[in-house]
Write an enzyme that holds these catalytic residues in place. Structure first.
Site, PDB file in Angstrom:
ATOM      1  N   HIS A  46      -4.943  -1.015  -2.104  1.00  0.00           N
ATOM      2  CA  HIS A  46      -4.061  -2.118  -1.712  1.00  0.00           C
ATOM      3  C   HIS A  46      -4.903  -3.224  -1.094  1.00  0.00           C
ATOM      4  O   HIS A  46      -5.443  -3.072   0.002  1.00  0.00           O
ATOM      5  CB  HIS A  46      -3.023  -1.599  -0.722  1.00  0.00           C
ATOM      6  CG  HIS A  46      -1.939  -2.575  -0.398  1.00  0.00           C
ATOM      7  ND1 HIS A  46      -1.918  -3.871  -0.871  1.00  0.00           N
ATOM      8  CD2 HIS A  46      -0.814  -2.447   0.361  1.00  0.00           C
ATOM      9  CE1 HIS A  46      -0.846  -4.489  -0.423  1.00  0.00           C
ATOM     10  NE2 HIS A  46      -0.157  -3.642   0.323  1.00  0.00           N
TER      11      HIS A  46
ATOM     12  N   HIS B   9       4.925  -3.254  -6.689  1.00  0.00           N
ATOM     13  CA  HIS B   9       4.202  -3.211  -5.415  1.00  0.00           C
ATOM     14  C   HIS B   9       3.593  -1.821  -5.237  1.00  0.00           C
ATOM     15  O   HIS B   9       2.421  -1.710  -4.892  1.00  0.00           O
ATOM     16  CB  HIS B   9       5.152  -3.554  -4.271  1.00  0.00           C
ATOM     17  CG  HIS B   9       4.481  -3.716  -2.951  1.00  0.00           C
ATOM     18  ND1 HIS B   9       3.445  -4.619  -2.752  1.00  0.00           N
ATOM     19  CD2 HIS B   9       4.672  -3.096  -1.759  1.00  0.00           C
ATOM     20  CE1 HIS B   9       3.037  -4.542  -1.500  1.00  0.00           C
ATOM     21  NE2 HIS B   9       3.757  -3.625  -0.873  1.00  0.00           N
TER      22      HIS B   9
ATOM     23  N   CYS C 242       1.250  -8.749   2.865  1.00  0.00           N
ATOM     24  CA  CYS C 242       0.837  -8.358   1.518  1.00  0.00           C
ATOM     25  C   CYS C 242       1.420  -9.258   0.435  1.00  0.00           C
ATOM     26  O   CYS C 242       1.013  -9.172  -0.724  1.00  0.00           O
ATOM     27  CB  CYS C 242       1.207  -6.902   1.266  1.00  0.00           C
ATOM     28  SG  CYS C 242       0.560  -5.791   2.533  1.00  0.00           S
TER      29      CYS C 242
ATOM     30  N   GLU D 280      11.679   0.749  -4.277  1.00  0.00           N
ATOM     31  CA  GLU D 280      11.360  -0.188  -5.364  1.00  0.00           C
ATOM     32  C   GLU D 280      11.877   0.332  -6.703  1.00  0.00           C
ATOM     33  O   GLU D 280      12.399  -0.439  -7.513  1.00  0.00           O
ATOM     34  CB  GLU D 280       9.856  -0.450  -5.435  1.00  0.00           C
ATOM     35  CG  GLU D 280       9.497  -1.551  -6.414  1.00  0.00           C
ATOM     36  CD  GLU D 280       8.033  -1.967  -6.354  1.00  0.00           C
ATOM     37  OE1 GLU D 280       7.693  -3.001  -6.977  1.00  0.00           O
ATOM     38  OE2 GLU D 280       7.231  -1.270  -5.702  1.00  0.00           O
TER      39      GLU D 280
ATOM     40  N   LYS E 188      -2.413  -0.369  -7.991  1.00  0.00           N
ATOM     41  CA  LYS E 188      -2.992   0.012  -6.704  1.00  0.00           C
ATOM     42  C   LYS E 188      -3.517   1.448  -6.729  1.00  0.00           C
ATOM     43  O   LYS E 188      -4.315   1.831  -5.879  1.00  0.00           O
ATOM     44  CB  LYS E 188      -1.954  -0.142  -5.588  1.00  0.00           C
ATOM     45  CG  LYS E 188      -1.604  -1.581  -5.230  1.00  0.00           C
ATOM     46  CD  LYS E 188      -0.624  -1.636  -4.066  1.00  0.00           C
ATOM     47  CE  LYS E 188      -0.271  -3.074  -3.689  1.00  0.00           C
ATOM     48  NZ  LYS E 188       0.645  -3.697  -4.657  1.00  0.00           N
TER      49      LYS E 188
ATOM     50  N   PHE F  23       4.610  -6.534   5.165  1.00  0.00           N
ATOM     51  CA  PHE F  23       5.102  -6.221   6.507  1.00  0.00           C
ATOM     52  C   PHE F  23       5.823  -7.444   7.065  1.00  0.00           C
ATOM     53  O   PHE F  23       5.348  -8.569   6.939  1.00  0.00           O
ATOM     54  CB  PHE F  23       3.944  -5.860   7.439  1.00  0.00           C
ATOM     55  CG  PHE F  23       3.410  -4.463   7.254  1.00  0.00           C
ATOM     56  CD1 PHE F  23       3.953  -3.581   6.353  1.00  0.00           C
ATOM     57  CD2 PHE F  23       2.336  -4.021   8.028  1.00  0.00           C
ATOM     58  CE1 PHE F  23       3.469  -2.303   6.205  1.00  0.00           C
ATOM     59  CE2 PHE F  23       1.829  -2.738   7.881  1.00  0.00           C
ATOM     60  CZ  PHE F  23       2.393  -1.877   6.966  1.00  0.00           C
TER      61      PHE F  23
END
Length: 418
Positions: free
Chosen positions: A341, A304, A164, A315, A336, A404
């Site tokens: 996403h 994110h 991502c 976060e 998002k 990831f």
């Protein structure tokens, strides 16, 4: 060696909210959800039956009918967004020195629909019978190749792959190559089209996706206690990065300046962020150091913020740690909640959103938060810009993307001042 300044002179987008920058931006400011039932395949037997799909995209608007079959959907979206960005930039493709124009266009997955189609068609008894376009359609770097071939751009050409964080890493590479005087212009961005049986099924098996099938439009709810996973999106975003003097010499419109980028690794887990946000703290600090600014100079963070149970907590903790008391003066939002996403394309799109926030002095919201739906591990004194866009002066904006594998990347944009 004196580093060159790098500015953004073109923007392009194909998203679940619109097939250009203007419609996407207007929908974001209006708090529109791009989510709905999956139409790309029959998802009736899947745990998750919804996603943020691109709507009404017609490849024949961009390609000859005979050529459409050469491109996976992710590459079609990439090329379309790059074409809008190039047009938007006003760059004269007849006179520009194409040896000094590069393309860095990224994807986290690439041509997964092509891969599915070809593997399904394989019959062990009959033997191998694969389409000659199989490999060129599937590989994650091919969008960059297509864009350079179409226009004869001979500069640096590749795609970055870091899940991502892919397109943010690509933006940082483009920024660094230009400021090191390795190119005058780079067409950069990201694309993804993984709303397929394998894509949805694979993420479902990891329990990563929301399963709020009864209310898809409210499924992505970052920083709400009832969040239950991310919502998959698809799309592409292209940006034209240009050396400042080159842009000024041709009278280009300058949307914003790129002033820094940071990278780090969680080195913790294949899919989960570090619970205390160690990698997130480091990447934001690295970006601030690279930009040579203090935390107090940042006005907006596009987080994110995927709407996952662990990620949103870590976060938010990282932001408080890095920004201290100033964290409570920032605007924070997770777009998002509206776009879903976009995986490898998320960073490019969210960098574009930061650029528009700087240009327009308005913060798009984090939608779907309800009164009382608060997580005791999240500090709601932070301004998450819940449910309604907020006007404010935005001189500096930061975008976070975490992938990831523990890949973290942050990029910082600033109002252009000559």
């Amino acid at each position: 060696m004196e580093l060159k300044r790098v500015v953004v002179t073109g923007l392009g987008a194909i998203t679940p909210l619109g097939n250009d920058v203007e419609s996407t931006w207007n929908a974001l400011l209006s708090g529109v959800s791009g989510c709905g039932p999956i139409t790309h395949f029959d998802a009736s037997k899947f745990k998750t039956q919804f996603a943020c799909e691109v709507k009404d995209f017609d490849p024949l608007k961009y390609f000859e009918r005979k050529d459409v079959r050469k491109y996976d959907r992710y590459a079609q979206l990439a090329i379309a967004s790059a074409e809008e960005a190039l047009s938007n930039s006003g760059l004269d493709l007849e006179t520009v020195n194409k040896d000094r124009v590069g393309v860095i266009f990224s994807a986290g997955i690439g041509g997964i629909s092509t891969f599915e189609q070809e593997v399904r068609g394989y019959n062990e008894e009959v033997g191998p019978k694969f389409n000659p376009f199989f490999i060129p359609k599937m590989i994650a770097d091919i969008a960059a190749g297509h864009i350079s071939i179409m226009h004869g751009f001979h500069g640096p050409n590749y795609g970055t792959v870091s899940a991502c964080a892919s397109s943010t890493n690509g933006l940082i590479d483009a920024f660094n190559l230009i400021r090191l005087n390795k190119a005058n212009v780079i067409v950069t961005g990201g694309a993804e089209a993984a709303i397929t049986a394998a894509g949805v099924g694979g993420f479902n098996s990891m329990h990563a996706l929301s399963t709020r099938n009864e209310s898809p439009e409210t499924a992505s709810r970052p920083f709400s206690k009832s969040r239950d996973g991310f919502v998959m999106g698809e799309g592409a975003c292209g940006l034209i990065l240009e050396e400042l003097d080159h842009a000024l010499a041709r009278g280009a419109k300058i949307f914003a300046e790129i002033i820094g980028g940071g990278m780090s690794a969680d080195a913790y887990h294949l899919t989960a962020t570090h619970p205390e946000g160690l990698g997130a703290k480091l990447v934001m600090r690295n970006a601030l150091e690279d930009a040579n600014i203090s935390p107090e100079e940042v006005d907006y963070i596009n987080v994110h913020g995927t709407s996952t149970p662990v990620g949103d907590i870590s976060e938010s903790k990282a932001i408080i740690d890095v920004f201290g008391d100033h964290a409570y003066d920032l605007n924070i939002s997770s777009t998002k909640s509206m776009t879903g996403h976009l995986l490898g394309a998320a960073g490019a799109l969210e960098a574009m959103i930061c650029i528009k926030a700087v240009e327009c002095n308005i913060i798009p919201p984090t939608i779907n938060h309800e009164d009382g739906d608060n997580d005791e591990e999240i500090d709601y004194k932070l301004n998450f810009t819940f449910n309604k866009a907020q006007e404010r002066t935005v001189n500096v904006a930061l975008s976070n993307t975490f992938g990831f594998g523990g890949h973290n990347a942050s990029i910082i944009v600033k109002k252009f001042v000559k």
